[in-house]
Design a protein around this motif. Structure first.
Motif, PDB file in Angstrom:
ATOM      1  N   ARG A  42       0.828  -1.187   0.000  1.00  0.00           N
ATOM      2  CA  ARG A  42       0.000   0.000   0.000  1.00  0.00           C
ATOM      3  C   ARG A  42       0.866   1.242   0.000  1.00  0.00           C
ATOM      4  O   ARG A  42       2.074   1.179   0.248  1.00  0.00           O
ATOM      5  CB  ARG A  42      -0.951   0.020   1.208  1.00  0.00           C
ATOM      6  N   LEU A  43       0.246   2.381  -0.278  1.00  0.00           N
ATOM      7  CA  LEU A  43       0.941   3.660  -0.278  1.00  0.00           C
ATOM      8  C   LEU A  43       0.996   4.226   1.134  1.00  0.00           C
ATOM      9  O   LEU A  43       0.128   3.927   1.963  1.00  0.00           O
ATOM     10  CB  LEU A  43       0.223   4.649  -1.203  1.00  0.00           C
ATOM     11  N   PRO A  44       1.996   5.063   1.430  1.00  0.00           N
ATOM     12  CA  PRO A  44       2.075   5.652   2.781  1.00  0.00           C
ATOM     13  C   PRO A  44       0.909   6.616   3.026  1.00  0.00           C
ATOM     14  O   PRO A  44       0.347   7.197   2.099  1.00  0.00           O
ATOM     15  CB  PRO A  44       3.419   6.395   2.759  1.00  0.00           C
ATOM     16  N   ASP A  45       0.578   6.797   4.295  1.00  0.00           N
ATOM     17  CA  ASP A  45      -0.540   7.667   4.678  1.00  0.00           C
ATOM     18  C   ASP A  45      -0.098   9.093   5.009  1.00  0.00           C
ATOM     19  O   ASP A  45      -0.936   9.994   5.077  1.00  0.00           O
ATOM     20  CB  ASP A  45      -1.274   7.085   5.893  1.00  0.00           C
ATOM     21  N   ASP A  46       1.202   9.297   5.252  1.00  0.00           N
ATOM     22  CA  ASP A  46       1.679  10.616   5.681  1.00  0.00           C
ATOM     23  C   ASP A  46       2.075  11.489   4.496  1.00  0.00           C
ATOM     24  O   ASP A  46       3.178  12.014   4.424  1.00  0.00           O
ATOM     25  CB  ASP A  46       2.863  10.458   6.640  1.00  0.00           C
ATOM     26  N   LEU A  47       1.149  11.650   3.557  1.00  0.00           N
ATOM     27  CA  LEU A  47       1.377  12.498   2.389  1.00  0.00           C
ATOM     28  C   LEU A  47       0.659  13.831   2.581  1.00  0.00           C
ATOM     29  O   LEU A  47      -0.267  13.928   3.390  1.00  0.00           O
ATOM     30  CB  LEU A  47       0.862  11.801   1.120  1.00  0.00           C
ATOM     31  N   PRO A  48       1.059  14.889   1.862  1.00  0.00           N
ATOM     32  CA  PRO A  48       0.375  16.183   1.991  1.00  0.00           C
ATOM     33  C   PRO A  48      -1.110  16.067   1.668  1.00  0.00           C
ATOM     34  O   PRO A  48      -1.557  15.149   0.972  1.00  0.00           O
ATOM     35  CB  PRO A  48       1.103  17.065   0.966  1.00  0.00           C
ATOM     36  N   SER A  49      -1.869  17.016   2.175  1.00  0.00           N
ATOM     37  CA  SER A  49      -3.326  16.964   2.051  1.00  0.00           C
ATOM     38  C   SER A  49      -3.776  16.991   0.593  1.00  0.00           C
ATOM     39  O   SER A  49      -4.858  16.490   0.271  1.00  0.00           O
ATOM     40  CB  SER A  49      -3.951  18.135   2.808  1.00  0.00           C
ATOM     41  N   GLU A  50      -2.963  17.610  -0.314  1.00  0.00           N
ATOM     42  CA  GLU A  50      -3.374  17.690  -1.710  1.00  0.00           C
ATOM     43  C   GLU A  50      -3.366  16.329  -2.401  1.00  0.00           C
ATOM     44  O   GLU A  50      -4.148  16.104  -3.332  1.00  0.00           O
ATOM     45  CB  GLU A  50      -2.462  18.653  -2.479  1.00  0.00           C
ATOM     46  N   VAL A  51      -2.465  15.421  -2.005  1.00  0.00           N
ATOM     47  CA  VAL A  51      -2.384  14.113  -2.656  1.00  0.00           C
ATOM     48  C   VAL A  51      -2.846  12.981  -1.750  1.00  0.00           C
ATOM     49  O   VAL A  51      -2.931  11.846  -2.211  1.00  0.00           O
ATOM     50  CB  VAL A  51      -0.936  13.846  -3.137  1.00  0.00           C
ATOM     51  N   ARG A  52      -3.153  13.290  -0.482  1.00  0.00           N
ATOM     52  CA  ARG A  52      -3.595  12.227   0.425  1.00  0.00           C
ATOM     53  C   ARG A  52      -4.889  11.568  -0.042  1.00  0.00           C
ATOM     54  O   ARG A  52      -5.012  10.331   0.021  1.00  0.00           O
ATOM     55  CB  ARG A  52      -3.755  12.774   1.843  1.00  0.00           C
ATOM     56  N   PRO A  53      -5.886  12.330  -0.542  1.00  0.00           N
ATOM     57  CA  PRO A  53      -7.107  11.645  -1.033  1.00  0.00           C
ATOM     58  C   PRO A  53      -6.814  10.665  -2.165  1.00  0.00           C
ATOM     59  O   PRO A  53      -7.409   9.591  -2.229  1.00  0.00           O
ATOM     60  CB  PRO A  53      -7.996  12.803  -1.502  1.00  0.00           C
ATOM     61  N   LEU A  54      -5.888  11.033  -3.063  1.00  0.00           N
ATOM     62  CA  LEU A  54      -5.523  10.118  -4.143  1.00  0.00           C
ATOM     63  C   LEU A  54      -4.871   8.863  -3.589  1.00  0.00           C
ATOM     64  O   LEU A  54      -5.161   7.745  -4.044  1.00  0.00           O
ATOM     65  CB  LEU A  54      -4.582  10.830  -5.111  1.00  0.00           C
ATOM     66  N   ALA A  55      -3.988   9.030  -2.591  1.00  0.00           N
ATOM     67  CA  ALA A  55      -3.340   7.859  -1.983  1.00  0.00           C
ATOM     68  C   ALA A  55      -4.368   6.977  -1.287  1.00  0.00           C
ATOM     69  O   ALA A  55      -4.290   5.735  -1.357  1.00  0.00           O
ATOM     70  CB  ALA A  55      -2.270   8.326  -0.994  1.00  0.00           C
ATOM     71  N   ILE A  56      -5.355   7.592  -0.621  1.00  0.00           N
ATOM     72  CA  ILE A  56      -6.398   6.805   0.054  1.00  0.00           C
ATOM     73  C   ILE A  56      -7.208   6.000  -0.951  1.00  0.00           C
ATOM     74  O   ILE A  56      -7.491   4.812  -0.758  1.00  0.00           O
ATOM     75  CB  ILE A  56      -7.302   7.747   0.880  1.00  0.00           C
ATOM     76  N   ASP A  57      -7.570   6.642  -2.073  1.00  0.00           N
ATOM     77  CA  ASP A  57      -8.336   5.930  -3.105  1.00  0.00           C
ATOM     78  C   ASP A  57      -7.521   4.795  -3.714  1.00  0.00           C
ATOM     79  O   ASP A  57      -8.047   3.694  -3.965  1.00  0.00           O
ATOM     80  CB  ASP A  57      -8.765   6.903  -4.200  1.00  0.00           C
ATOM     81  N   LEU A  58      -6.229   5.052  -3.971  1.00  0.00           N
ATOM     82  CA  LEU A  58      -5.382   3.994  -4.528  1.00  0.00           C
ATOM     83  C   LEU A  58      -5.209   2.841  -3.548  1.00  0.00           C
ATOM     84  O   LEU A  58      -5.207   1.665  -3.949  1.00  0.00           O
ATOM     85  CB  LEU A  58      -4.024   4.568  -4.926  1.00  0.00           C
TER      86      LEU A  58
END
Length: 451
Positions: free
Chosen positions: A210-226
Motif C-alpha cells: 500500500r501507499l504511505p498515509d503521511d502524504l500532503p493533504s493535496e495528494v492524500r485523497p488520491l493515496a487513500i483511493d489507490l
C-alpha cells in the motif's frame, strides 16, 4: 523533445524562467531608459550652470577685446581633448575659447539665438559629436555676444554604457538566483509526487502492499483511493485463490474415488473398463491442473505488485533439478549477464522454470545451459540442452495440451502447454530453436521492471 514537455517539473521551471527573464528584461529596459533620461538631464543642467557662469565671467574692454575675470570653476575645461569645451565670440569675429580646445576652432551654428534665449544643439566637435548649449549675451559696447558650451556625446554614452553593463550583470545574477529558487521550489513542491511515484513503484515490484498515509493533504485523497483499490484487488485475489483451492479439492476428491474404483475393476478382471476410467480421469486431472494454473495467472496478472526476481526463482529450481538428474550425470550451468526483475508472480515463474528445465533435463545427455540477460524492457532466459532435439516442423506440436512426441519418456504432456499459456498471459513470449549444443533451445521473454 516532446517527451520532455510531458514533465510537470519541466513545464513549471521553463514557465517560471520565461516569466522571470521577460520581467527582468522589461525592468532592465525601463531602468536603462530612466537612467539615460536622468543622466542626460544632469548633463544638460550642468551645461546650463556652466553657461550662466561663463556669461557672468565675460569682461569686455572698451576696444571690444574679450576676456574672463577668472577661469571656470570646473577643471574639466582645462585639459586638452577633455571633451568639455566653450567659446565666446563677438559680432566682429573676435573670440576666446577654453584651454581644452588647444587653439582649435569650435564653429557655432547659425543663426544665433535671440537675446536671453538658450538652445540645445548637436554639432561636430574636435573629436566627435558635441552636445552644445548656446545663448546670446548683451554687450554694452555693441551687438550681443554669442557663447557656446558643450560636452562630447561620447562621455554621456560611456556613463550609460557602464551603467547598462552593471545593470545587465546585476539582473543576470538576480535572474539566475530567481530561476534557482524556482527550481528549488518546484523540486520541493513536487517532492510528495516523487515520493508517491516511488511508493507506487515499490507496490508494482511487490516490495510494498500500500501507499504511505503521511502524504500532503493535496495528494492524500488520491493515496487513500489507490490504497482502497489495492486492498479491493487483494481481496478479490484472495477470494479467487480460495475458490480455486476449493474447486480443486472438490474435483480431485471424486477423481480419486473414480481412480480407486478403476483399480477395483482391474482387480476383478474388468481391465478394459478400468483403463477407460483411468484414461478419462487422467484427462480430467490434466484439464483441472491446466485451467487452475491459467485462472490463477489471470488473476495475478491483473493485480498490482506482481513481480519476481529471476535469480531468486531460478536458483532453487536449478538446485533441485541438479540433485534429481545427478544420477544421470546431467549438469545444469547458469550464466547471469543481468539479474532482472520481471512482471510475473514468483510461483508462476518458478513453475515455468520447473517445466522448461525439467523437460531439458529429461532429454539432455550430459549438459543443460541457462543464460539470463536483459535487453531494453525485456528479460530473456535461454535454455539449451545437448539432447537429440526436435525437428522444426514439430515445434508447434509440443505446445498442445497433452501432446507427447515420445511416449517412452515419463510425463503427462502438460508442461510446455502450461508454460506457453502462462508466459503469454503475462505478455511474454516463448520460442523454440536449435541449440548450439545440438539439442533444443527454449527462449523465454518476459516484460522486465525498471528499478
Amino acid at each position: 523533445m516532446r517527451r520532455l514537455w510531458t514533465s510537470f517539473r519541466t513545464r513549471l521551471i521553463v514557465g517560471a524562467a520565461i516569466w522571470i527573464i521577460a520581467g527582468l528584461t522589461l525592468s532592465g529596459v525601463l531602468l536603462s531608459e530612466l537612467f539615460r533620461a536622468h543622466v542626460t538631464q544632469q548633463f544638460d543642467d550642468e551645461l546650463h550652470g556652466h553657461a550662466a557662469e561663463l556669461a557672468a565671467l565675460i569682461d569686455i574692454a572698451p576696444d571690444g577685446k574679450l576676456s574672463l575675470h577668472r577661469r571656470l570653476s570646473d577643471p574639466r575645461f582645462l585639459p586638452k581633448d577633455s571633451g568639455f569645451y566653450w567659446r565666446v565670440e563677438a559680432a566682429s569675429g573676435q573670440a576666446i575659447t577654453s584651454l581644452s580646445l588647444a587653439g582649435r576652432d569650435l564653429a557655432l551654428p547659425d543663426p544665433p539665438p535671440a537675446l536671453g534665449v538658450e538652445r540645445h544643439v548637436f554639432i561636430d566637435g574636435p573629436s566627435g559629436q558635441l552636445r552644445l548649449v548656446e545663448r546670446s549675451v548683451a554687450n554694452p559696447h555693441g551687438p550681443p555676444l554669442r557663447l557656446g558650451i558643450g560636452v562630447e556625446q561620447r562621455l554621456l554614452d560611456e556613463v550609460l554604457g557602464r551603467f547598462n553593463w552593471t545593470l545587465f550583470l546585476s539582473l543576470a545574477i538576480v535572474a539566475f538566483g530567481l530561476i534557482g529558487a524556482a527550481m528549488l521550489q518546484v523540486w520541493f513542491g513536487l517532492r510528495p509526487l516523487t515520493r508517491m511515484r516511488h511508493a507506487l513503484s515499490a507496490v508494482r515490484m511487490g516490495k510494498a502492499s500500500r501507499l504511505p498515509d503521511d502524504l500532503p493533504s493535496e495528494v492524500r485523497p488520491l493515496a487513500i483511493d489507490l490504497n482502497a483499490l489495492l486492498e479491493g484487488n487483494l481481496e478479490i485475489l484472495r477470494r479467487a485463490r480460495t475458490q480455486a483451492g476449493n474447486l480443486a479439492h472438490a474435483l480431485k476428491t471424486p477423481l480419486a474415488i473414480l481412480t480407486d474404483e478403476a483399480e477395483q475393476l482391474r482387480a476383478k478382471g474388468q481391465r478394459e473398463a478400468a483403463e477407460v476410467i483411468e484414461l478419462q480421469c487422467e484427462r480430467m486431472r490434466r484439464q483441472i491442473d491446466y485451467q487452475l494454473a491459467r485462472a490463477r495467472a489471470v488473476a495475478l496478472k491483473r493485480s498490482p505488485g506482481v513481480a519476481a526476481d529471476v535469480r531468486s526463482s531460478l536458483d532453487p529450481v536449478v538446485a533441485a533439478l541438479s540433485r534429481l538428474y545427478a544420477r544421470r550425470d546431467v549438469s545444469f550451468i547458469v550464466t547471469y549477464q543481468d539479474q532482472p526483475t520481471v512482471a510475473l508472480d514468483a510461483q508462476d515463474l518458478s513453475e515455468i522454470f520447473g517445466n522448461v528445465l525439467d523437460n531439458a533435463g529429461k532429454w539432455a545427455r550430459s549438459r543443460t545451459e541457462v543464460l539470463v540477460r536483459r535487453w531494453d524492457d525485456f528479460a530473456e532466459i535461454i535454455v539449451d540442452d545437448d539432447g537429440p532435439g526436435l525437428p522444426p516442423q514439430t515445434y508447434e506440436c509440443v505446445f498442445g495440451l497433452g501432446e507427447r512426441l515420445d511416449e517412452r519418456t515419463p510425463g503427462h504432456g502438460l508442461g510446455l502447454a502450461i508454460v506457453r499459456d502462462l508466459v503469454e498471459l503475462y505478455d511474454g513470449r516463448v520460442a523454440l530453436d536449435v541449440a548450439p549444443l545440438g539439442g533444443l533451445r527454449v527462449i523465454l521473454t518476459f516484460p522486465a521492471i525498471r528499478e
